[in-house]
Design an enzyme around this catalytic site. Structure first.
Site, mmCIF file in Angstrom:
data_model
loop_
_atom_site.group_PDB
_atom_site.id
_atom_site.type_symbol
_atom_site.label_atom_id
_atom_site.label_comp_id
_atom_site.label_asym_id
_atom_site.label_seq_id
_atom_site.Cartn_x
_atom_site.Cartn_y
_atom_site.Cartn_z
ATOM 1 N N HIS A 28 10.787 208.739 68.747
ATOM 2 C CA HIS A 28 9.793 208.662 69.038
ATOM 3 C C HIS A 28 9.508 206.785 68.534
ATOM 4 O O HIS A 28 10.065 206.750 67.197
ATOM 5 C CB HIS A 28 8.539 208.736 68.803
ATOM 6 C CG HIS A 28 7.675 209.168 67.426
ATOM 7 N ND1 HIS A 28 7.796 210.363 67.098
ATOM 8 C CD2 HIS A 28 6.985 208.104 66.975
ATOM 9 C CE1 HIS A 28 7.532 210.131 65.783
ATOM 10 N NE2 HIS A 28 7.185 208.704 65.786
ATOM 11 N N GLU A 77 4.668 207.648 70.036
ATOM 12 C CA GLU A 77 3.265 207.922 70.006
ATOM 13 C C GLU A 77 2.545 207.172 69.272
ATOM 14 O O GLU A 77 2.135 206.218 69.095
ATOM 15 C CB GLU A 77 3.587 208.647 68.298
ATOM 16 C CG GLU A 77 3.114 209.456 67.383
ATOM 17 C CD GLU A 77 2.917 209.281 65.802
ATOM 18 O OE1 GLU A 77 2.557 209.827 64.772
ATOM 19 O OE2 GLU A 77 3.898 209.064 65.396
ATOM 20 N N HIS A 95 8.389 195.351 69.664
ATOM 21 C CA HIS A 95 8.125 195.694 71.031
ATOM 22 C C HIS A 95 8.058 196.882 71.704
ATOM 23 O O HIS A 95 10.298 196.926 71.226
ATOM 24 C CB HIS A 95 8.103 194.144 72.480
ATOM 25 C CG HIS A 95 9.195 193.838 72.524
ATOM 26 N ND1 HIS A 95 10.296 192.632 71.795
ATOM 27 C CD2 HIS A 95 9.951 194.244 73.038
ATOM 28 C CE1 HIS A 95 10.867 193.096 71.870
ATOM 29 N NE2 HIS A 95 11.334 193.924 73.274
ATOM 30 N N GLU A 137 7.907 194.755 77.023
ATOM 31 C CA GLU A 137 9.155 193.946 77.982
ATOM 32 C C GLU A 137 9.569 195.451 79.032
ATOM 33 O O GLU A 137 9.527 196.532 79.242
ATOM 34 C CB GLU A 137 10.511 194.105 76.941
ATOM 35 C CG GLU A 137 10.930 193.142 77.863
ATOM 36 C CD GLU A 137 12.607 192.853 76.986
ATOM 37 O OE1 GLU A 137 13.526 192.293 77.605
ATOM 38 O OE2 GLU A 137 12.367 193.168 75.706
#
Length: 142
Positions: A28, A77, A95, A137
């Site tokens: 994650h 998360e 990002h 993005e």
């Protein structure tokens, strides 16, 4: 010295010091959020993510919400910290990136949500801002 990463990039394991074998997989990405409910709603609406797991501290000092895309095992998360009372200082060097199968419909939705913060038509990508200012993005499927 790392061995096992030669020409064959399909090797799932790395060998460190000729003795230890490890295989790493993505699990994650974590971001901290000020308003957990607002952030969950954003990621559900903007990206179609769904809640897969929630964890709350016994003393209510933090709450974790894991979101998934129902396709890959990778999770996002979201961490809410009770004692955080100001926006996080972001420089957007970090990002998330998501792929989508319909860029036109995606861009239309995100413009309707007024969350598009940067477009790069030459590269065929754009970025959206979440409620805490994190950039996501949006890329076309390869």
């Amino acid at each position: 010295v790392v061995h096992g990463l030669g020409v064959n990039r399909n090797l799932p394991y790395i060998n460190i010091q000729e003795e230890i074998y490890m295989r790493f997989t993505f699990y994650h990405n974590n971001i901290n959020v000020l308003d957990l409910e607002k952030s969950v709603e954003f990621y559900q609406k903007a990206l179609g993510l769904t809640i897969t797991k929630e964890v709350e501290a016994e003393d209510n000092s933090f709450k974790l919400v894991f979101l998934g895309d129902q396709t890959t095992p990778h999770l996002l998360e979201l961490t809410w910290l009770r004692d955080m009372d100001r926006p996080y200082n972001l420089d957007n060097e970090f990002h998330l990136a998501m792929r989508v199968d319909d860029m036109d419909a995606s861009l239309a939705l995100h413009k309707e949500m007024d969350c598009v913060c940067f477009e790069n038509p030459d590269m065929g990508i754009y970025f959206i801002n979440d409620p805490d200012g994190y950039w996501v993005e949006i890329c076309p499927e390869a």
